[in-house]
Design a protein around this motif. Structure first.
Motif, PDB file in Angstrom:
ATOM      1  N   GLN A  71     -66.612   9.995   4.513  1.00 56.56           N
ATOM      2  CA  GLN A  71     -67.815   9.487   3.982  1.00 56.56           C
ATOM      3  C   GLN A  71     -68.231   8.173   4.615  1.00 56.56           C
ATOM      4  O   GLN A  71     -69.475   7.840   5.014  1.00 56.56           O
ATOM      5  N   GLU A  72     -67.030   7.488   4.975  1.00 51.74           N
ATOM      6  CA  GLU A  72     -67.464   6.050   5.576  1.00 51.74           C
ATOM      7  C   GLU A  72     -68.026   6.348   7.182  1.00 51.74           C
ATOM      8  O   GLU A  72     -68.805   5.584   7.701  1.00 51.74           O
ATOM      9  N   ALA A  73     -67.374   7.552   7.911  1.00 56.43           N
ATOM     10  CA  ALA A  73     -67.758   7.595   9.097  1.00 56.43           C
ATOM     11  C   ALA A  73     -68.914   8.320   9.075  1.00 56.43           C
ATOM     12  O   ALA A  73     -70.040   7.966  10.266  1.00 56.43           O
TER      13      ALA A  73
ATOM     14  N   LEU B 101     -72.141   6.754  11.496  1.00 55.30           N
ATOM     15  CA  LEU B 101     -72.823   7.400  12.361  1.00 55.30           C
ATOM     16  C   LEU B 101     -74.253   7.616  11.948  1.00 55.30           C
ATOM     17  O   LEU B 101     -75.192   7.408  12.971  1.00 55.30           O
ATOM     18  N   ARG B 102     -74.809   7.544  10.659  1.00 56.37           N
ATOM     19  CA  ARG B 102     -76.242   7.511  10.309  1.00 56.37           C
ATOM     20  C   ARG B 102     -76.727   6.308  10.712  1.00 56.37           C
ATOM     21  O   ARG B 102     -77.891   6.295  11.156  1.00 56.37           O
ATOM     22  N   GLU B 103     -75.973   5.199  10.470  1.00 58.70           N
ATOM     23  CA  GLU B 103     -76.617   3.783  11.031  1.00 58.70           C
ATOM     24  C   GLU B 103     -76.763   3.908  12.482  1.00 58.70           C
ATOM     25  O   GLU B 103     -77.843   3.203  13.097  1.00 58.70           O
TER      26      GLU B 103
ATOM     27  N   LEU C 216     -77.609  10.333  20.969  1.00 60.18           N
ATOM     28  CA  LEU C 216     -78.017  11.024  19.696  1.00 60.18           C
ATOM     29  C   LEU C 216     -77.650  12.403  19.760  1.00 60.18           C
ATOM     30  O   LEU C 216     -77.104  12.786  18.437  1.00 60.18           O
ATOM     31  N   SER C 217     -77.803  13.057  20.582  1.00 60.00           N
ATOM     32  CA  SER C 217     -77.339  14.743  20.396  1.00 60.00           C
ATOM     33  C   SER C 217     -75.750  14.580  19.978  1.00 60.00           C
ATOM     34  O   SER C 217     -75.321  15.455  19.293  1.00 60.00           O
TER      35      SER C 217
ATOM     36  N   PHE D  44     -74.165  15.759  16.304  1.00 60.06           N
ATOM     37  CA  PHE D  44     -73.236  16.767  16.417  1.00 60.06           C
ATOM     38  C   PHE D  44     -71.867  16.421  15.798  1.00 60.06           C
ATOM     39  O   PHE D  44     -71.378  16.949  14.675  1.00 60.06           O
ATOM     40  N   GLN D  45     -71.246  15.046  15.896  1.00 55.82           N
ATOM     41  CA  GLN D  45     -70.105  14.715  15.515  1.00 55.82           C
ATOM     42  C   GLN D  45     -70.575  14.522  13.844  1.00 55.82           C
ATOM     43  O   GLN D  45     -69.571  14.733  13.141  1.00 55.82           O
ATOM     44  N   ARG D  46     -71.560  13.947  13.332  1.00 56.88           N
ATOM     45  CA  ARG D  46     -72.004  13.777  12.191  1.00 56.88           C
ATOM     46  C   ARG D  46     -72.157  15.087  11.457  1.00 56.88           C
ATOM     47  O   ARG D  46     -71.540  15.164  10.228  1.00 56.88           O
TER      48      ARG D  46
END
Length: 223
Positions: free
Chosen positions: A22-24, A28-30, A85-86, A90-92
């Protein structure tokens, strides 16, 4: 990759506990939001430099070329941000899917434990015996219902074929009786002879009948 994630998200050193999914995901969203704002800024700068190049044109060729150079640098940065961003998206998404799978497996584990706890005091042999008792009681209840709903006959039982034959005989007797009453004149009672005498014919009517007889006689003689 894990070292890079630790550096990006503030993880500890050896033996340190890494960030939760959840933290990661939140980090990533930020980062995505920051890079999106950077994209918008670069797109505006590229448009500005393009307008400067068009405005100067042949009037100030050097200024126009400098504007085009800055435009190219901004476009290169913009392309790099697009790639970043891509990768982050993908990671998120991978982290979100992994987190979802983790939650699903955890809940399935809870459900399995609850089911095991529910069945802990159950014996399959006892369940089979219970179901057999239930089946027997249902069959007994059905037999009782059938016995109660069966009509109770008073007196001895009668043969239905014999009753139908007797009914046919009665109908035939009734039919024969009706035919005799309709077709036999000898069975029709005659009216009684009146006891009173008939009234005598009037004298005038007798005279008229005599006159008619005379006329008929005269006619015969004339022929």
């Amino acid at each position: 990759m894990s070292t890079l994630l630790n550096k990006l998200f503030g993880g500890g050193g050896k033996g340190g506990k890494g960030p939760s999914p959840q933290e990661a995901i939140q980090k990533l969203r930020e980062t995505e939001e920051m890079l999106t704002k950077k994209q918008e800024f670069l797109e505006k700068k590229i448009e500005q430099e393009l307008q400067i190049a068009k405005k100067n044109g042949t009037k100030n060729k050097r200024a126009a070329l400098q504007a085009l150079k800055r435009k190219k640098r901004y476009e290169k940065q913009l392309a790099q941000i697009d790639g970043t961003l891509s990768t982050i998206e993908f990671q998120r998404e991978a982290l979100e899917n992994a987190n979802t799978n983790t939650e699903v497996l955890k809940n399935m584990g809870f459900a399995a434990k609850a089911m095991k706890s529910a069945h802990e005091n159950m014996d399959i042999d006892k369940v089979d015996d219970l179901m057999q008792d239930i089946t027997e009681q249902q069959e007994l209840a059905q037999e009782i219902s059938d016995a109660i709903s069966k009509p109770v006959g008073f007196g001895e039982e009668f043969d239905e074929d014999e009753l139908l034959a007797e009914l046919d005989e009665l109908e035939q007797e009734e039919l024969d009786k009706n035919l005799l009453e309709i077709g036999g004149p000898e069975n029709v009672p005659l009216p009684n002879v009146p006891s009173t005498s008939l009234p005598s014919r009037p004298a005038k009517k007798e005279e008229e009948e005599d006159d008619m007889e005379d006329l008929q006689r005269w006619a015969m003689e004339a022929m």
